[in-house]
Motif scaffolding. Structure first.
Motif, short mmCIF file in Angstrom:
data_model
loop_
_atom_site.label_atom_id
_atom_site.label_comp_id
_atom_site.label_asym_id
_atom_site.label_seq_id
_atom_site.Cartn_x
_atom_site.Cartn_y
_atom_site.Cartn_z
N LEU A 288 8.14 -0.28 -2.01
CA LEU A 288 7.03 -0.91 -2.73
C LEU A 288 7.55 -2.02 -3.64
O LEU A 288 8.70 -2.00 -4.08
CB LEU A 288 6.28 0.13 -3.55
N TRP B 242 5.51 -1.05 -8.93
CA TRP B 242 4.52 -0.21 -8.26
C TRP B 242 5.09 1.11 -7.77
O TRP B 242 4.43 1.86 -7.08
CB TRP B 242 3.88 -0.96 -7.10
N HIS B 243 6.35 1.41 -8.14
CA HIS B 243 6.96 2.65 -7.66
C HIS B 243 6.24 3.89 -8.19
O HIS B 243 6.00 4.86 -7.46
CB HIS B 243 8.44 2.69 -8.07
N ALA C 203 3.15 4.02 -9.12
CA ALA C 203 1.83 4.08 -8.47
C ALA C 203 1.95 4.72 -7.08
O ALA C 203 1.13 5.55 -6.69
CB ALA C 203 1.25 2.67 -8.35
N LEU D 97 -6.41 2.07 -8.35
CA LEU D 97 -6.55 0.84 -9.13
C LEU D 97 -7.70 0.92 -10.13
O LEU D 97 -7.74 0.14 -11.08
CB LEU D 97 -6.77 -0.35 -8.19
N ARG E 141 1.71 6.15 -18.17
CA ARG E 141 0.90 4.93 -18.01
C ARG E 141 -0.17 4.85 -19.10
O ARG E 141 -0.48 3.76 -19.60
CB ARG E 141 0.23 4.91 -16.63
N TRP F 46 -3.27 0.44 -13.78
CA TRP F 46 -2.56 -0.55 -12.99
C TRP F 46 -3.49 -1.76 -12.86
O TRP F 46 -4.33 -1.82 -11.96
CB TRP F 46 -2.19 0.00 -11.62
N VAL G 164 -2.44 -4.59 -5.34
CA VAL G 164 -1.36 -4.41 -4.36
C VAL G 164 -1.99 -4.35 -2.98
O VAL G 164 -3.07 -3.79 -2.81
CB VAL G 164 -0.54 -3.15 -4.66
#
Length: 226
Positions: A136, A140-141, A143, A158, A209, A220, A224
């Motif tokens: 990724l 974004w790892h 996520a 998202l 997060r 996020w 992506v």
């Protein structure tokens, strides 16, 4: 005439063309998403061109099979021909629920397809999950790991905000989905609105997060693809 001989009122003649229009309106009234209505409308136009003047009661399993075969012969992929046949069957199911037809025909299959031996679904190994996460884009790892641990769709991930997460109870609430940019919408189906129980690792990632995110903001905030 139907009333005079005791058989009740003569039913109004309804064609597949009429049924398709009513079916689309029923989906609109049910609040289906515009893109879903647009897709179904495309199916209905193809069905109309082939069977628009036929009556719902005239459709048999043989009709469905020949319809699929004709769509493939016209150059449409087997997958799309299957979507078209499924849409036609959906229209007929709706007609049955409305009392227009007595039963829903089933497509007659000339060949029984048997899955090849040895083909089965399996879970990803830990190593395979780690390789996927490593592929990724940077940032974004976590996520990707949350998706693998929870089964969330990308759009559902998202749309998460700090309010979606209850770290005390170790659950998250899926109530929305987000496409490109900041456009947020409702999940496609009622069953998609759900509570997801979190593993300790998933809870740890989401809690981290939340500490970096203000209330009401997305966990996020970017997008992506792939």
């Amino acid at each position: 005439a139907g009333i005079a001989d005791g058989r009740g009122p003569t039913p109004v003649t309804l064609t597949i063309r009429d049924l398709g229009a009513r079916w689309i309106e029923a989906h609109k009234a049910a609040g289906r998403k515009p893109r879903t209505i647009e897709a179904y409308g495309g199916y209905v136009r193809v069905i109309d061109a082939a069977l628009g003047d036929a009556g719902p009661g005239d459709i048999t399993g043989h009709t469905l099979r020949e319809f699929r075969r004709a769509q493939e012969a016209a150059g449409r992929s087997p997958r799309y021909a299957g979507f078209l046949t499924g849409a036609l069957t959906g229209m007929l199911r709706w007609a049955h629920s409305e009392g227009v037809i007595d039963q829903v025909p089933v497509e007659a299959r000339g060949v029984v397809h048997v899955a090849p031996a040895g083909v089965s679904r399996r879970r990803l190994s830990i190593e395979e999950c780690e390789r996927l996460i490593a592929c990724l884009p940077r940032g974004w790892h976590d996520a990707g790991e949350v998706i693998l641990l929870t089964g969330l769709r990308i759009g559902e991930l998202l749309a998460l905000t700090p309010d979606s997460i209850d770290t005390g109870s170790r659950v998250l609430h899926v109530t929305a989905t987000r496409g490109h940019g900041s456009r947020v919408g409702s999940p496609k189906t009622a069953s998609s609105r759900r509570v997801v129980h979190l593993t300790p690792r998933a809870c740890q990632l989401l809690e981290a997060r939340c500490t970096l995110t203000r209330p009401g903001e997305f966990l996020w905030p970017g997008s992506v693809t792939g």
